[in-house]
Scaffold this motif. Structure first.
Motif, PDB file in Angstrom:
ATOM      1  N   ASP A 294       3.305   6.402  -1.741  1.00 46.43           N
ATOM      2  CA  ASP A 294       3.573   7.843  -1.665  1.00 46.43           C
ATOM      3  C   ASP A 294       4.200   8.275  -2.984  1.00 46.43           C
ATOM      4  OD1 ASP A 294       4.349  10.412  -1.161  1.00 46.43           O
ATOM      5  OD2 ASP A 294       5.790   9.931   0.427  1.00 46.43           O
TER       6      ASP A 294
ATOM      7  N   GLN B 282       8.489   4.345  -0.088  1.00 45.39           N
ATOM      8  CA  GLN B 282       7.489   5.205  -0.711  1.00 45.39           C
ATOM      9  C   GLN B 282       6.618   4.423  -1.695  1.00 45.39           C
ATOM     10  OE1 GLN B 282      10.638   7.690  -1.491  1.00 45.39           O
ATOM     11  NE2 GLN B 282      10.284   8.978   0.297  1.00 45.39           N
TER      12      GLN B 282
ATOM     13  N   TYR C  90       6.061   7.247   6.458  1.00 45.47           N
ATOM     14  CA  TYR C  90       6.290   8.454   5.661  1.00 45.47           C
ATOM     15  C   TYR C  90       7.559   9.152   6.139  1.00 45.47           C
ATOM     16  CZ  TYR C  90       5.241  13.012   3.523  1.00 45.47           C
ATOM     17  OH  TYR C  90       5.303  14.174   2.803  1.00 45.47           O
TER      18      TYR C  90
END
Length: 921
Positions: free
Chosen positions: A757, A752, A719
């Motif tokens: 994400d 991501q 992340y």
């Protein structure tokens, strides 16, 4: 076990029973019953010796020099020459020495380590205690003078790059200790390292020894190690002082080096004046030849192993009672022991006496004395297995080992993993005693320390050991078992292995529901919410948090309720639903104050301050961050202090007070480094980069972003890695290096998408749109903004939706689709007002002013800029206020007739497009 009657002395003897691995023991020999000496216990140990070794729980890496004696080195010329050739071959990167226990794999590797001259830097690592890859990689990088990643996932890349950069020799001894029975890796990252090393390679060489072949690429070089040649074995026995028909005996035992040394040690101890092989019959080994030549016996088991068992039995029988007790008791330890540790498990004897006995046992080849540093003693692996088997129940010795390590615990604060060495040893002994609750207590004691330093693989190992242990019992309803599942899920979460994280957290939740443990159910739901929050799947996160809160309220657990409320508010903040976030944060703060939970109060106040940052109410944000900071300093929570300083820094940065922002972020960074919080260190470096980026000092910003990126990659913080890449893109975009910015945005986008994400994916797509807009590739810009908008709407991120609409307005403004641009600005403005996003509202007015100015609606543009200025003034955005003033002043001055201005600018735009199209043709 029972032995079948054999009146004719020629029938097949069957020993039937169950070995420790539940395999059946059957039909092992056809010999004269009256001379038969391979008893049931010996057969059972043979089965254990020949099965795959099990993975040890996290232990201590034995590194440095091999510490193995080459005093009686004999032969191995062919094997030595083969390895020497491989070490000089540019296409050879990985060498494996495979052989059963006692064949001299480690000794041959020691010879290579000590004598091969082509490698000025070399490293020896003994992983027989189940050392983690993290420990190995860090030690190697330190020894070779490279920057050491403090945590896990990118250590593979760091070690491979290190080995590729020079000509190093890395030897890994006893690799089989890391393998599960199916030859798969029981330890994270070793398989990844070997795969990566075989793919990229370099001038360095990696050599390992093992009793079991792991699943590795087939292109490595294997050296199957057998026994010594007859002449080499004869030379060894002669050097040891043994007489008799040496060649025949060496041929009989296939030149097995350990077997030869054990026989020599036994003869020398009992018949030092006449150590002749003919004396073996007097030592109970009269049937050795018979068993080692019987096809039924050897058909079931390896010749060398049968010989090892018989000779070990004979050797053990000739020890004194003190020596037997000493060996059996010290066998509970992992690794080498000194005389003090030996006395601890065998009280009632003096340390000098015990050390003397240990040295006598060394002469029998049952122990090896380390040659470097303090005098320490360790087992040869096969002998250790035999002694542990012989000892049977070792509960008392394990308990004494626990007492010994408990008396030597290092008190906090701990700085390195070596400071908790004794704790890890105690965990091991509690685990061996099957006292999983006490072992879990050790995990609790070390968990925060290991987490702060990003040692998540160690947490994974410890949790998996406990979980596997509990799953063999009827204690699956044990609350500590459920918490171990949660700890394991969290560790996988930080490693970015979200699928595994969800698996274990969901398992804990299911069991908790089945047994009606509402507390664990609420905790597991909260942890699942955190995982889905990391994934950017906010609606699922919200559902889990609300379920956790509901249960916590039902059972009256205010602590869990407050934590889940706080986490829920964070999700609403990400979604731009700021008023909901504020209301919920206020509830969590109220609960923390009712419980006198100062730590929780400090954390929740800081999160509340962050929401006001998002709303553009920076002075109010500063008040909450400062309250949080005061509490964290009062209670001595260094980690909380860094978070509060980071919040303050962000608020000052938004206010344009960049030096104050830098001071706060620098203080936060210093503390993060002091307490070893690598995750926090990466975040603080990112924040420093943002401050310098706002100052226009883009190269310095790039430096901080790069440091943050390096750490995120080192610790497997995917992340954070995506965020750092995106920030690097922003810095290069500010520098006008748009193509390079796009490359970083694309890398961020890939990560991501990999970790699912969705929020981060949407943001990166939006920044790609801005970058293409800067390149005047407006249609591509529109496409990226549209994709970003779809994601924002999908995850119900209202603030993100507004930003995407602003990006579309900018692109359509450049494309001269002014009415569309105005509509998007108006939609952005409506959303910003709806969610009370003052900053977004100001930016929407500003963008609308730009569009209205382009279509010469000066009066409307003036109104838009004035509205933006008013909001910027309230937020303290001095630079933006000045920009609005400049635009208002220019618009207020006498203007060129509209028709002329429109014609001139239209002509200029057409000219530029014609030149650009001609140039590209």
């Amino acid at each position: 076990m029972a032995e079948e009657p054999n009146p004719n002395h020629q029938e097949i003897i069957k020993l039937e029973g169950t070995a420790q691995d539940e395999s059946k023991l059957t039909q092992i020999g056809r010999v004269d019953a009256e001379n038969f000496h391979l008893n049931a216990q010996q057969v059972q140990f043979l089965v254990q010796l020949e099965r795959s070794t099990k993975v040890e729980s996290p232990g201590v890496l034995k590194a440095g020099n091999p510490g193995k004696s080459l005093a009686y080195w004999q032969g191995r010329k062919t094997e030595y020459a083969q390895i020497q050739q491989w070490l000089t071959d540019n296409n050879t990167f990985l060498i494996g020495i495979e052989g059963i226990g006692g064949t001299g794999k480690s000794t041959l590797a020691t010879k290579i380590y000590d004598e091969i001259a082509d490698f000025p830097k070399r490293f020896w690592a003994d992983v027989s205690n189940g050392a983690s890859f993290s420990d190995l990689a860090r030690e190697v990088l330190t020894k070779f003078g490279f920057q050491v990643p403090e945590q896990e996932a990118q250590l593979v890349e760091a070690l491979v790059n290190c080995l590729r950069s020079g000509q190093f020799l890395l030897i890994i001894d006893n690799l089989e200790s890391l393998l599960q029975p199916d030859r798969q890796w029981g330890s994270l990252f070793y398989g990844d390292f070997f795969k990566a090393w075989m793919e990229f390679g370099g001038n360095s060489k990696v050599l390992f020894t093992t009793r079991e072949r792991p699943e590795l690429p087939q292109i490595l070089n294997w050296l199957p190690l057998k026994g010594l040649q007859v002449d080499e074995g004869v030379a060894l026995l002669t050097a040891l002082g043994i007489r008799g028909d040496l060649a025949e005996f060496v041929e009989l035992v296939d030149g097995h080096p350990l077997l030869l040394k054990l026989v020599a040690g036994l003869l020398l101890d009992r018949y030092s004046q006449d150590p002749d092989l003919s004396r073996l019959a007097d030592l109970g080994l009269g049937n050795l030849r018979q068993l080692l030549t019987d096809p039924k016996v050897i058909g079931q088991h390896r010749l060398e192993n049968v010989g090892i068992v018989l000779v070990l039995d004979a050797s053990f029988a000739k020890l004194s009672e003190l020596q037997k007790a000493l060996l059996q008791n010290i066998s509970v330890y992992r690794g080498a022991v000194d005389s003090a540790a030996a006395v601890a498990v065998l009280p009632g004897n003096s340390e000098p006496e015990i050390e003397g006995e240990l040295r006598n046992i060394v002469k029998r080849s049952l122990l090896v004395e380390q040659l470097n540093g303090k005098r320490r003693f360790e087992f040869q692996p096969v002998v250790l297995e035999y002694v542990r088997y012989k000892a049977g129940d070792q509960s008392e010795a394990h308990q004494r080992a626990i007492d010994y390590y408990s008396s030597n615990l290092k008190q906090e604060p701990w700085q390195t993993k070596d400071d908790i060495r004794e704790y890890l040893q105690i965990f091991y002994h509690w685990f061996q005693l099957e006292n999983y609750d006490s072992a879990f207590g050790i995990l609790i004691a070390c968990n925060d320390f290991l987490s702060l330093r990003g040692c998540y693989t160690d947490i994974v190992y410890l949790c998996r050991q406990l979980i596997e242990g509990w799953e063999k019992t009827a204690e699956r309803e044990n609350r500590n078992y459920l918490f171990s599942l949660n700890f394991l899920g969290n560790a996988y979460q930080f490693l970015g292995v979200y699928k595994q994280a969800i698996k274990y957290l969901q398992h804990s939740l299911e069991i908790a529901r089945n047994i009606g443990d509402s507390y664990v159910e609420a905790v597991s739901l909260g942890f699942l919410g955190v995982t889905y929050n990391f994934l950017g799947q906010y609606q699922q996160a919200i559902e889990f948090y609300w379920q956790s809160i509901k249960i916590a309220r039902e059972i009256g657990d205010r602590n869990v309720q407050g934590t889940s409320l706080n986490n829920l508010a964070v999700v609403y903040e990400f979604l731009g639903q700021y008023q909901q976030a504020i209301d919920i944060h206020q509830q969590s703060i109220k609960i923390a104050r009712e419980l006198s939970d100062r730590n929780g109060e400090g954390n929740f106040l800081n999160n509340l301050g962050r929401v006001y940052n998002c709303l553009g109410e920076y002075q109010r944000a500063i008040e909450y961050h400062q309250q949080s900071l005061d509490i964290q300093r009062e209670i001595g929570n260094r980690n909380g202090e860094t978070n509060s300083l980071g919040g303050l820094g962000s608020a000052y940065n938004y206010l344009g007070q960049y030096q104050q922002a830098i001071e706060c972020h620098q203080q936060s960074l210093d503390i993060q480094r002091e307490i070893g919080n690598r995750n926090g260190e990466a975040n603080s470096l990112d924040s420093l980069g943002n401050a310098y980026n706002s100052l226009g000092q883009y190269q310095q910003a790039v430096g901080f972003y790069q440091q943050s990126l390096d750490i995120a990659r080192e610790i497997g913080y995917r992340y954070g890695e995506g965020n750092s890449l995106r920030n690097l893109g922003n810095a290069y975009r500010a520098l006008g290096e748009y193509q390079r910015a796009i490359e970083f945005y694309q890398q961020s986008l890939e990560i991501q998408r990999e970790i699912h994400d969705r929020n981060g994916e949407g943001i990166s797509l939006g920044y790609l749109g801005i970058a293409y807009n800067c390149l005047e590739q407006y249609q591509q810009a529109v496409e990226f903004h549209q994709q970003s908008l779809e994601i924002a709407r999908e995850i119900r991120d209202r603030k993100g939706e507004g930003v995407c609409l602003g990006g579309l307005a900018l692109a359509y403004n450049c494309l001269e689709y002014y009415q569309l641009a105005i509509e998007f600005c108006q939609q952005w403005l409506d959303i910003a007002r709806e969610i009370s996003d003052r900053n977004g509202e100001a930016n929407a007015w500003y963008s609308l002013g730009q569009v209205l100015k382009n279509i010469n609606r000066e009066s409307d543009a003036l109104g838009a800029y004035r509205n933006a200025r008013e909001l910027y003034q309230k937020m303290g955005h001095d630079a933006n206020v000045q920009d609005c003033n400049d635009r208002i002043e220019r618009l207020s001055q006498p203007q060129t007739p509209v028709v002329l201005r429109r014609g001139f600018w239209a002509w200029l735009r057409r000219l530029w497009r014609w030149v650009r199209s001609w140039f590209w043709l």
